[in-house]
Design a protein around this motif. Structure first.
Motif, mmCIF file in Angstrom:
data_model
loop_
_atom_site.group_PDB
_atom_site.id
_atom_site.type_symbol
_atom_site.label_atom_id
_atom_site.label_comp_id
_atom_site.label_asym_id
_atom_site.label_seq_id
_atom_site.Cartn_x
_atom_site.Cartn_y
_atom_site.Cartn_z
ATOM 1 N N GLY A 1 20.323 86.602 2.771
ATOM 2 C CA GLY A 1 21.462 87.447 2.452
ATOM 3 C C GLY A 1 22.634 87.098 3.341
ATOM 4 O O GLY A 1 22.523 86.317 4.296
ATOM 5 N N VAL A 2 23.808 87.677 3.018
ATOM 6 C CA VAL A 2 25.012 87.444 3.812
ATOM 7 C C VAL A 2 24.809 87.989 5.217
ATOM 8 O O VAL A 2 24.343 89.112 5.396
ATOM 9 C CB VAL A 2 26.239 88.095 3.138
ATOM 10 C CG1 VAL A 2 27.453 88.021 4.045
ATOM 11 C CG2 VAL A 2 26.517 87.408 1.804
ATOM 12 N N ARG A 3 25.152 87.210 6.198
ATOM 13 C CA ARG A 3 24.895 87.544 7.600
ATOM 14 C C ARG A 3 26.217 87.603 8.365
ATOM 15 O O ARG A 3 27.046 86.712 8.262
ATOM 16 C CB ARG A 3 23.979 86.475 8.214
ATOM 17 C CG ARG A 3 23.766 86.551 9.712
ATOM 18 C CD ARG A 3 22.754 87.622 10.075
ATOM 19 N NE ARG A 3 22.449 87.566 11.505
ATOM 20 C CZ ARG A 3 21.418 86.920 12.049
ATOM 21 N NH1 ARG A 3 20.575 86.255 11.251
ATOM 22 N NH2 ARG A 3 21.200 86.943 13.339
ATOM 23 N N THR A 4 26.405 88.662 9.140
ATOM 24 C CA THR A 4 27.570 88.760 10.014
ATOM 25 C C THR A 4 27.182 88.213 11.378
ATOM 26 O O THR A 4 26.282 88.728 12.039
ATOM 27 C CB THR A 4 28.044 90.217 10.150
ATOM 28 O OG1 THR A 4 28.405 90.710 8.853
ATOM 29 C CG2 THR A 4 29.244 90.294 11.081
ATOM 30 N N ARG B 1 24.261 75.533 -4.135
ATOM 31 C CA ARG B 1 23.215 75.572 -5.162
ATOM 32 C C ARG B 1 21.833 75.779 -4.552
ATOM 33 O O ARG B 1 20.902 76.202 -5.246
ATOM 34 C CB ARG B 1 23.251 74.282 -5.992
ATOM 35 C CG ARG B 1 24.432 74.211 -6.959
ATOM 36 C CD ARG B 1 24.254 73.107 -7.966
ATOM 37 N NE ARG B 1 24.441 71.788 -7.389
ATOM 38 C CZ ARG B 1 25.622 71.183 -7.311
ATOM 39 N NH1 ARG B 1 26.713 71.785 -7.769
ATOM 40 N NH2 ARG B 1 25.712 69.990 -6.768
ATOM 41 N N ALA B 2 21.700 75.488 -3.254
ATOM 42 C CA ALA B 2 20.430 75.751 -2.563
ATOM 43 C C ALA B 2 20.333 77.206 -2.111
ATOM 44 O O ALA B 2 19.388 77.576 -1.426
ATOM 45 C CB ALA B 2 20.283 74.815 -1.359
ATOM 46 N N HIS B 3 21.361 78.019 -2.464
ATOM 47 C CA HIS B 3 21.374 79.465 -2.228
ATOM 48 C C HIS B 3 21.552 79.839 -0.755
ATOM 49 O O HIS B 3 21.069 80.891 -0.314
ATOM 50 C CB HIS B 3 20.103 80.120 -2.779
ATOM 51 C CG HIS B 3 19.837 79.801 -4.210
ATOM 52 N ND1 HIS B 3 20.679 80.213 -5.241
ATOM 53 C CD2 HIS B 3 18.834 79.089 -4.786
ATOM 54 C CE1 HIS B 3 20.197 79.771 -6.385
ATOM 55 N NE2 HIS B 3 19.098 79.079 -6.155
ATOM 56 N N LEU B 4 22.260 78.999 0.010
ATOM 57 C CA LEU B 4 22.578 79.372 1.386
ATOM 58 C C LEU B 4 23.645 80.466 1.359
ATOM 59 O O LEU B 4 24.664 80.345 0.686
ATOM 60 C CB LEU B 4 23.089 78.159 2.172
ATOM 61 C CG LEU B 4 23.368 78.400 3.649
ATOM 62 C CD1 LEU B 4 22.062 78.647 4.401
ATOM 63 C CD2 LEU B 4 24.106 77.217 4.262
ATOM 64 N N LYS B 5 23.402 81.561 2.095
ATOM 65 C CA LYS B 5 24.317 82.701 2.073
ATOM 66 C C LYS B 5 25.292 82.694 3.250
ATOM 67 O O LYS B 5 26.453 83.065 3.109
ATOM 68 C CB LYS B 5 23.516 84.009 2.096
ATOM 69 C CG LYS B 5 22.587 84.184 0.908
ATOM 70 C CD LYS B 5 23.347 84.239 -0.401
ATOM 71 C CE LYS B 5 22.472 84.668 -1.566
ATOM 72 N NZ LYS B 5 21.365 83.749 -1.819
ATOM 73 N N SER B 6 24.824 82.326 4.454
ATOM 74 C CA SER B 6 25.668 82.346 5.652
ATOM 75 C C SER B 6 25.290 81.176 6.541
ATOM 76 O O SER B 6 24.143 80.703 6.521
ATOM 77 C CB SER B 6 25.487 83.653 6.436
ATOM 78 O OG SER B 6 25.820 84.780 5.653
ATOM 79 N N VAL B 7 26.257 80.704 7.337
ATOM 80 C CA VAL B 7 25.991 79.573 8.229
ATOM 81 C C VAL B 7 26.881 79.675 9.465
ATOM 82 O O VAL B 7 27.987 80.220 9.405
ATOM 83 C CB VAL B 7 26.221 78.230 7.507
ATOM 84 C CG1 VAL B 7 27.710 78.006 7.226
ATOM 85 C CG2 VAL B 7 25.673 77.066 8.311
ATOM 86 N N ILE B 8 26.371 79.185 10.587
ATOM 87 C CA ILE B 8 27.153 79.100 11.821
ATOM 88 C C ILE B 8 26.804 77.771 12.474
ATOM 89 O O ILE B 8 25.643 77.350 12.483
ATOM 90 C CB ILE B 8 26.856 80.289 12.768
ATOM 91 C CG1 ILE B 8 27.678 80.173 14.059
ATOM 92 C CG2 ILE B 8 25.389 80.402 13.079
ATOM 93 C CD1 ILE B 8 27.578 81.397 14.947
ATOM 94 N N ALA B 9 27.812 77.070 12.996
ATOM 95 C CA ALA B 9 27.614 75.746 13.593
ATOM 96 C C ALA B 9 28.396 75.647 14.888
ATOM 97 O O ALA B 9 29.513 76.177 14.987
ATOM 98 C CB ALA B 9 28.054 74.652 12.618
ATOM 99 N N VAL B 10 27.811 74.977 15.883
ATOM 100 C CA VAL B 10 28.493 74.740 17.165
ATOM 101 C C VAL B 10 28.336 73.270 17.524
ATOM 102 O O VAL B 10 27.327 72.641 17.184
ATOM 103 C CB VAL B 10 27.917 75.628 18.294
ATOM 104 C CG1 VAL B 10 28.199 77.078 18.045
ATOM 105 C CG2 VAL B 10 26.428 75.404 18.464
ATOM 106 N N PRO B 11 29.335 72.685 18.199
ATOM 107 C CA PRO B 11 29.243 71.264 18.552
ATOM 108 C C PRO B 11 28.238 71.011 19.668
ATOM 109 O O PRO B 11 27.985 71.877 20.503
ATOM 110 C CB PRO B 11 30.675 70.924 18.999
ATOM 111 C CG PRO B 11 31.254 72.227 19.444
ATOM 112 C CD PRO B 11 30.618 73.285 18.588
ATOM 113 N N VAL B 12 27.662 69.831 19.666
ATOM 114 C CA VAL B 12 26.776 69.353 20.730
ATOM 115 C C VAL B 12 27.476 68.182 21.406
ATOM 116 O O VAL B 12 28.065 67.325 20.731
ATOM 117 C CB VAL B 12 25.411 68.914 20.160
ATOM 118 C CG1 VAL B 12 24.564 68.228 21.219
ATOM 119 C CG2 VAL B 12 24.671 70.121 19.597
#
Length: 769
Positions: free
Chosen positions: A285-288, A257-268
């Motif tokens: 926008g959508v991100r590759t 609902r906050a309009h996030l299109k793409s996300v990437i996460a890595v562990p610390v």
């Protein structure tokens, strides 16, 4: 504090070097000064790249090989003996840094050298990345932009390293890392979430950019399993990249609902253990997420790990390598002593025991963290009482302890010690007048000196401890090679399950619930199945326990709930003028722990348009028996929505009448074990009819499970049982087959999902299985 100053100098020196060779030479010279060494050799990729105290041609290659392999602890140069210590470098260019001097090195100096090696390793990785890009740019003009990007990365990482060397406040360094990651990846949002100190099952965002204040407040003290991509990155210790976030099955509704299109996460990490996750996202926008983007975020996560580890290393140094709560050795000191014991000459062997408390989380959750800390201190005292003077006991973290037995011949002394510890910890604890029980599971591993290293011996003990847990806890297990293969299969299944969540490999089956007096279908039970791309259909018995153990049952269960409501609402639109169908969804104990469960149920109903009274939440009787006060509060909130509650497998637990009175239950489901014998055993028939009469007296609906024969149906109908389900009516059907059954009254054979599920055994149905 002297060690801290030396590490600070080393960080500053290495971070300012322009290339790999300069960084290598500077690191060796700085290490020699810091540890007062006479000679030093740095080997990278099997070759000597830097020395101090003797030229390359005079290096005794054979002796150096024995030292790096752990077969020798001294070095002869020009007839003079030198005590040696070493630290390994992992990463792109593996190597080893060896130092020698006339007098032996202390434990603190060995730990300092490992810290220096870690900093050098990270610097070499960053320099290697830029060097590779420079070479590629020289060969291909099209790579100039990539080179500039890598140069910016190197500049940003160097700035972070200088900030760490200057001992700037940790929050300022982490803010710098999250801001730099967002700038370099050209995204609008970034953040760093870490595990809460008091509850390692929850996380809080401690650095962010581009996250609205309202959403930031919601991301404080959130269960790891409820964090979507970020949570999976932490639980799986892996990079998780989602290009189209809104259509991902693991998306968090508030973030969508906050309009996030793409996300990437890595562990610390800290000391190899996952402590958090660095993530970035795009609103535009959508991100590759290409390979370069992944490598950049990984590099920033490594430096976040370095900053967190460095900050906590200072505190550990002040505690003299001991756990502040229990006074036991900590992981660093324990590992160093184990390495020394395994490298010692003239010693028979070394045994490691990994001790993990059973159900410690229950004590923490029910009695509070203060009582939990007192229990850990009491456990530490009992462990000390079990050991010999020369043995070492350590607290590795949380409720995990380790014991080191040196100079032992064979595994039998370790077995005797394990028996002693299990018996000692099994005795009750008196904590402020309250009697508390805390058994343990122990993994035992033994190795002769010179045959393995500390890391591998701990892995063996960990595998054995995992086996002791599987066998029922409150016992010990001795490492066997077959355990490694079994654990690898377990890990593979876990990896497959995580992929299944991301790639949406789950399907729903529906089994009709029939009104016995009229044979009319009044409702459906939704059951989840896993369609593995290689192994085919995997039954719930194989993957539901693992899903609960890993927390993946949360996204799976949410999808089951939403999809079941959606499908039931759709079918009810075709039944105009008929009584609306109900749909039953099973709930696991892990899902019931979620504080936002009532909101999730309300959201599923609102999104699907299904009336609340048409949804039935099924709970196992054992889940209610082990409940906490919060459990009852959540169920009451769900009841206030208008949803009905059912007790599944009724009669198989204990205190049934008490829980029927205490919980807001509407329906009891008679377990299949009673129905199986109803036509053959008079006692079974009497028990079943007794449960039906009990339900009538309490004004509860009764559903008989597992009806397979006409005789069973007749007995139940004559006994006034209201509803029933089982293979006599239909096995669990695909949505298409169930639609055909609802329309025509009979499922077409070609539409029933593949092989028949009839097995004569009940599968666990937690989470909608």
């Amino acid at each position: 504090m002297l060690a801290t100053q030396q590490l600070t100098e080393f960080l500053a020196v290495v971070a300012d070097r322009p290339d790999e060779a300069a960084a290598q030479h500077a690191a060796v010279e700085c290490a020699v000064r810091a540890l007062g060494a006479d000679v030093a050799v740095l080997i990278v990729d099997g070759g000597v790249v830097a020395t101090v105290g003797l030229p390359v041609e005079r290096i005794p290659a054979e002796a150096l090989t024995d030292i790096t392999a752990g077969r020798r602890t001294t070095l002869q140069v020009d007839g003079r003996p030198y005590a040696v210590t070493l630290a390994h470098l992992d990463g792109i260019a593996p190597g080893v840094l060896v130092l020698g001097r006339r007098n032996p090195f202390t434990v603190e100096e060995m730990c300092l050298l490992r810290g220096m090696a870690r900093v050098l390793e990270l610097s070499l990785q960053a320099l290697h990345l830029i060097e590779v890009e420079r070479k590629q740019a020289a060969e291909n003009q099209s790579l100039i932009d990539s080179l500039q990007r890598r140069q910016r990365l190197f500049d940003e990482l160097s700035a972070v390293q200088r900030a760490i060397a200057k001992r700037e406040p940790l929050h300022r360094i982490l803010d710098q890392i999250t801001a730099s990651a967002a700038d370099l990846l050209d995204v609008e949002m970034s953040g760093l979430t870490v595990l809460d100190v008091d509850d390692s099952s929850r996380t809080s965002v401690i650095a962010s950019r581009g996250i609205a204040e309202e959403n930031l407040r919601r991301l404080q003290s959130v269960p790891v399993a409820a964090l979507g991509a970020v949570g999976i990155a932490m639980m799986g210790d892996e990079l998780v990249a989602i290009d189209d976030y809104a259509n991902s099955p693991i998306a968090v509704p508030e973030i969508v609902r906050a309009h996030l299109k793409s996300v990437i996460a890595v562990p610390v990490h800290e000391d190899g253990m996952v402590v958090g996750s660095l993530f970035v996202g795009s609103y535009a926008g959508v991100r590759t997420w290409d390979r370069a983007s992944r490598e950049i975020l990984q590099a920033f996560a490594e430096h976040a790990s370095l900053a967190i580890t460095d900050a906590r290393t200072l505190r550990e140094m002040n505690h003299a390598f001991h756990d502040s709560l229990t006074g036991l050795a900590n992981r660093s000191l324990f590992t160093t002593r184990m390495e020394n014991a395994l490298a010692a000459t003239g010693s028979s062997g070394v045994a490691a025991l990994l001790v993990d408390l059973d159900r410690f989380k229950v004590v923490n959750d029910s009695l509070g963290h203060t009582t939990g800390d007192r229990l850990l201190t009491a456990v530490a005292d009992r462990l000390r009482d079990c050991l010999r003077t020369e043995d070492t006991v350590a607290r590795l973290g949380g409720d995990e302890f380790a014991v080191l037995l040196t100079d032992v011949a064979g595994v039998e002394p370790a077995v005797l010690m394990a028996r002693r510890i299990v018996a000692a910890l099994r005795e009750p604890y008196d904590l402020d007048g309250r009697e508390v029980f805390a058994s343990c599971s122990i993994g035992v591993a033994y190795a002769e000196t010179g045959t393995t290293d500390a890391s591998d011996l701990l892995v063996r003990a960990d595998l054995a401890m995992f086996e002791a847990k599987k066998q029922g806890k409150d016992q010990f297990a001795i490492f066997e090679p077959v355990m490694r293969e079994s654990f690898q299969k377990h890990l593979q299944m876990e990896a497959d399950l995580r992929r299944a969540v991301l790639q949406h490999e789950f399907e729903l089956r529906f089994q009709p619930i029939v009104r016995l007096s009229t044979k009319e279908i009044s409702g459906l039970e939704a059951l989840v199945r896993w369609q593995h791309p290689e192994r085919g259909m995997i039954p719930p018995l194989e993957f539901i326990p693992l899903a609960e153990e890993t927390g993946l049952i949360v996204p799976i269960g949410e999808w089951v709930l939403r999809e079941a409501c959606r499908q039931a609402a759709l079918w009810n639109t075709y039944r105009e003028g008929q009584t609306p169908l109900t749909v039953s969804v099973n709930l696991s104990a892990v899902q019931l722990e979620r504080t936002d469960l009532p909101q999730l149920v309300a959201s599923a109903l609102a999104d699907s348009g299904l009336p609340a009274r048409s949804l039935i939440i099924e709970l196992t009787e054992s889940l209610l028996v082990d409940h906490r006060p919060e459990t009852l509060h959540r169920l009451e909130e769900i009841k206030r929505l208008g949803v009905r509650l059912a007790i599944d497998d009724f009669g198989t637990g204990y205190s049934s009448l008490a829980y029927l009175r205490k919980f807001p239950v509407d329906i009891i489901k008679i377990d299949k074990s009673f129905v199986d014998d109803i036509g053959d055993l008079p006692a079974a028939a009497a028990l079943t009819l007794g449960i039906i009469q009990l339900g009538q007296a309490l004004q509860l609906s009764t559903i008989a499970e597992g009806i397979e024969h006409l005789e069973q149906l007749s007995e139940l109908a004559d006994g006034n049982c209201e509803l029933g389900q089982g293979y006599y009516f239909a096995e669990p059907l695909t949505a298409e087959a169930m639609h055909h059954l609802l329309v025509t009254g009979a499922p077409p054979p070609e539409m029933i999902g593949g092989k028949s599920e009839r097995s004569g055994q009940r599968s666990p149905e937690a989470g909608g299985a």
